[in-house]
Scaffold this active site. Structure first.
Site, PDB file in Angstrom:
ATOM      1  N   CYS A   1      51.476  45.254  46.512  1.00 41.49           N
ATOM      2  CA  CYS A   1      50.791  45.168  45.227  1.00 41.49           C
ATOM      3  C   CYS A   1      51.593  45.816  44.095  1.00 41.49           C
ATOM      4  O   CYS A   1      51.238  46.896  43.613  1.00 41.49           O
ATOM      5  CB  CYS A   1      49.404  45.783  45.281  1.00 41.49           C
ATOM      6  SG  CYS A   1      48.407  45.194  43.888  1.00 41.49           S
TER       7      CYS A   1
ATOM      8  N   CYS B   1      47.642  39.064  41.347  1.00 48.18           N
ATOM      9  CA  CYS B   1      47.626  40.476  41.043  1.00 48.18           C
ATOM     10  C   CYS B   1      46.566  40.709  39.980  1.00 48.18           C
ATOM     11  O   CYS B   1      46.790  40.393  38.813  1.00 48.18           O
ATOM     12  CB  CYS B   1      49.008  40.894  40.542  1.00 48.18           C
ATOM     13  SG  CYS B   1      49.123  42.661  40.489  1.00 48.18           S
TER      14      CYS B   1
END
Ligand code: FAD
Ligand code: NAG
Ligand code: NAG
Length: 436
Positions: A186, A364
């Protein structure tokens, strides 16, 4: 055809005779899955349902499974940590066997893995989904300072529970945030906590006595410019100072000092901090890096479309431990798992595995405030947006925040982990006419 096969068999026999046949594995399964994260569970759920009992094993030593995407909210004081954690036992698929051990060795030439307890497990098919390894000790002083005196990180289940406490205790001064010089899971997460903390400092009335500094070893705030421009504008508006090419290399907790190296000119500089959020260096798990399945960087070397090992036809990998050239997220695993399962099942059934190809989809959710989110969705393969909804997803949205914070977690637990959710691709294609 037949002649060729019998010649092959006799060659195989001969080499077995000279090389000494290894002892049989202690246990054997049709499919062995290494790792009980979202990658391993999404695949083992479907395969164990299909193949029935005693055919699929999930190997993972962890007591708990974590929904890590929630940790940004936990660090920002918007979610309770306990919502991110479930006992591993409760998420292992009903028809799969859980082997609660650590894999220490991958031995693809003999179709088996070695465990920390000395036992071996054999397989017909192997799926590797062991995640990325966090290398805390690559920053001098970090292991001993983490979770104390204002030093925190959303990247571990222990320290993420300190982040919001330290934010609340912060009375002004220098708040520092970092981004590592390695691949990471991430890649948006180090940035999200900058925005949440900056907002919290405003709400606490200490913002005007605070420097919010984000020293990143990267060259820009977000890899995909389509969304990066929005983030950079928001950072500028909020007085967040972003320094590029700055890599954290050491912490001196007693002096409350952080040492950075400027990767452009190799100079090191020491800075005082009152609050420090570290996004730690990460890399492939050691047992993968040391195995024949790894590429030069140490991640599992797979075909980026089929997710099958480039070296062993009965080995597949997905998620953070793979070398798929897209950003490492649970969102990516939705698409990856659908493709991997289709191809593995095709192979079991003796069919071509080429029909299903992964497109690099990843997402994201860029949290930029308590009720603000920019839902970045793109292909890591092309760098182009792959947006699900027929709106410009670069807009800061409270609806997208609600979706990510309140709805997507249940899709994760009840859909992805159960093997029932393989991403928003079908929905996106349905919405396509509205996007014009
Ligand atoms: C702070 C933070 C925020 C994030 N935010 C988002 C987000 O907003 N959206 C998003 O999509 N993703 C997000 N992610 C990333 C996401 O959590 C990961 O990409 C995802 O969990 C990867 O899944 P995985 O199955 O590959 O690995 P993991 O979830 O890491 O699971 C790996 C499993 O393998 C096991 N394992 C490791 N080594 C061994 C071994 N030797 N033997 C056996 N088992 C082993 C581990 O115990 C673990 O259970 C975030 C992550 C963090 C840390
Ligand atoms: C902010 O940074 C400047 C220069 O780096 C420094 O002089 C100042 O003291 C800092 N402010 C606070 C509140 O620490
Ligand atoms: C980050 O880097 C810049 C140099 O570009 C420096 O001025 C700033 O103070 C640094 N901050 C920290 C805390 O390292």
């Amino acid at each position: 055809m037949l002649a060729a096969r019998s010649r092959f068999t006799s060659i195989a026999r001969r080499s077995f005779a000279t090389e000494a046949t290894p002892a049989a594995a202690d246990q054997k399964y049709k499919v062995v899955v290494v790792g009980g994260g979202p990658g391993g569970l999404s695949v083992s759920s479907t395969l164990s349902k299909m193949l029935g009992k005693d055919k699929v094993a999930v190997i993972d030593p962890a007591d708990y499974h974590y929904y890590q995407p929630l940790w940004t909210y936990v660090g920002g004081g918007l979610k309770d940590f306990r919502e991110s954690q479930r006992p591993m036992q409760s998420v292992i698929p009903e028809k799969a066997d859980w082997i609660k051990e650590r894999v220490t060795k991958l031995d693809p030439d003999n179709n088996r893995v070695g465990l920390a307890n000395g036992k071996t497990v054999g397989y017909d098919y192997l799926v590797v989904a062991a995640g990325i390894q966090i290398n805390w000790d690559q920053i001098k002083g970090l292991p001993e300072s983490l979770g104390k005196d204002g030093v925190t990180s959303n990247y571990s289940p222990e320290s993420v529970q300190k982040t919001y406490k330290f934010i609340q205790e912060f009375k002004g001064g220098n708040a520092l945030f970092t981004f590592p010089n390695t691949p990471l899971k991430c890649p948006g997460a180090p940035t999200k906590i900058v925005f949440l903390a900056e907002e919290a400092f405003r709400l606490q009335g200490v913002r005007d006595k605070t420097n919010v500094t984000y020293n990143t070893s990267a060259g820009k705030i977000f890899g995909v410019d389509h969304y990066g421009q929005v983030l950079q504008r928001l950072a500028d508006e909020r007085g967040i100072k972003v320094n590029f090419q700055h890599e954290l290399i050491e912490i001196k907790p007693n002096d409350r000092q952080a040492i950075f190296r400027n990767n452009a000119n190799q100079e090191t500089k020491t800075f005082d901090y009152d609050f420090l959020h570290v996004a730690p260096p990460q890399g492939p798990p050691t047992f993968i890096k040391e195995s024949k399945l790894a590429d030069a960087a140490g991640f599992v070397d797979v075909d980026k479309f089929t997710l099958r090992s480039n070296k062993y036809k009965n080995v597949f990998a997905l998620g953070d431990c793979s070398n798929l050239p897209t950003s490492k997220t649970a969102a990516a695993i939705t698409g990856e798992s659908g493709v991997l399962k289709a191809n593995l099942i095709a192979d079991i059934e003796g069919k071509e595995i080429k029909q299903h190809e992964y497109d690099g989809y990843t997402s994201c959710p860029l949290i930029v405030g308590r009720e603000q989110l920019v839902l970045a969705e793109f292909s890591g393969y092309t760098g182009q947006p792959m947006e699900t909804f027929p709106v410009d997803q670069r807009q800061v949205s409270s609806t997208a925040q609600y979706l990510n914070k309140e709805i997507i977690p249940s899709i994760y637990w009840n859909g992805l982990l159960k093997g029932l959710w393989t991403g928003p691709g079908a929905f996106r294609r349905m919405m396509e006419p509205l996007r014009k």
